[in-house]
Design an enzyme around this catalytic site. Structure first.
Site, PDB file in Angstrom:
ATOM      1  N   CYS A 166     -31.886  -6.882  -1.971  1.00 55.75           N
ATOM      2  CA  CYS A 166     -31.423  -6.090  -0.820  1.00 55.75           C
ATOM      3  C   CYS A 166     -30.867  -4.721  -1.227  1.00 55.75           C
ATOM      4  O   CYS A 166     -30.565  -3.903  -0.360  1.00 55.75           O
ATOM      5  CB  CYS A 166     -30.387  -6.855  -0.015  1.00 55.75           C
ATOM      6  N   HIS A 214     -35.011   1.863  15.217  1.00 55.09           N
ATOM      7  CA  HIS A 214     -35.841   2.703  14.350  1.00 55.09           C
ATOM      8  C   HIS A 214     -35.025   3.770  13.605  1.00 55.09           C
ATOM      9  O   HIS A 214     -35.449   4.913  13.465  1.00 55.09           O
ATOM     10  CB  HIS A 214     -37.005   3.324  15.130  1.00 55.09           C
ATOM     11  N   GLU A 245     -30.835 -11.191  11.271  1.00 55.86           N
ATOM     12  CA  GLU A 245     -31.763 -10.345  10.515  1.00 55.86           C
ATOM     13  C   GLU A 245     -33.161 -10.940  10.486  1.00 55.86           C
ATOM     14  O   GLU A 245     -34.117 -10.266  10.168  1.00 55.86           O
ATOM     15  CB  GLU A 245     -31.288 -10.193   9.066  1.00 55.86           C
TER      16      GLU A 245
END
Length: 120
Positions: A24, A72, A110
């Site tokens: 990550c 986004h 997530e």
């Protein structure tokens, strides 16, 4: 009688966790699944009689306060904190509360198997 209602939404965004010792730390993205619950007494009169809040109104507030700001985006550029799912959910909870939304729970996932909940 106190009652809760919830709406669900989603947004896509990228982030990285710079100090993370796993994968990550690299740039990656998620399609986040968001659920927001509010609580209150059902209204006793008017067009929303019997409702805590109109679902459409709650959905519009979530869209305006959270989704429109994060969808986004590169989350590291949006926040001045490391954008873990826990931190993003806490931020969303506080943004809703500051806007006067009677939020009692924000659940942010997530992916299909991992999520965090922030509650009042």
């Amino acid at each position: 009688m106190r009652t809760s209602i919830a709406v669900a939404a989603h947004f896509s965004a990228a982030h990285r966790l710079p100090e993370h010792e796993g994968k990550c730390c690299r740039l990656h993205g998620h399609t986040y699944q968001l659920e927001v619950a509010v609580s209150g007494d059902p209204q006793t009169s008017g067009p929303a009689s019997g409702m805590v809040m109109d679902f459409a109104d709650l959905r519009a507030r979530v869209q305006e306060i959270i989704i429109d700001r994060l969808d986004h985006q590169m989350l590291n550029d949006v926040f001045d904190f490391v954008p873990t799912v826990e931190a993003i959910a806490a931020w969303g909870f506080e943004q809703l509360r500051e806007a006067g939304v009677p939020v009692v729970r924000v659940r942010l996932a997530e992916g299909p198997h991992t999520y965090v909940e922030v509650t009042d």
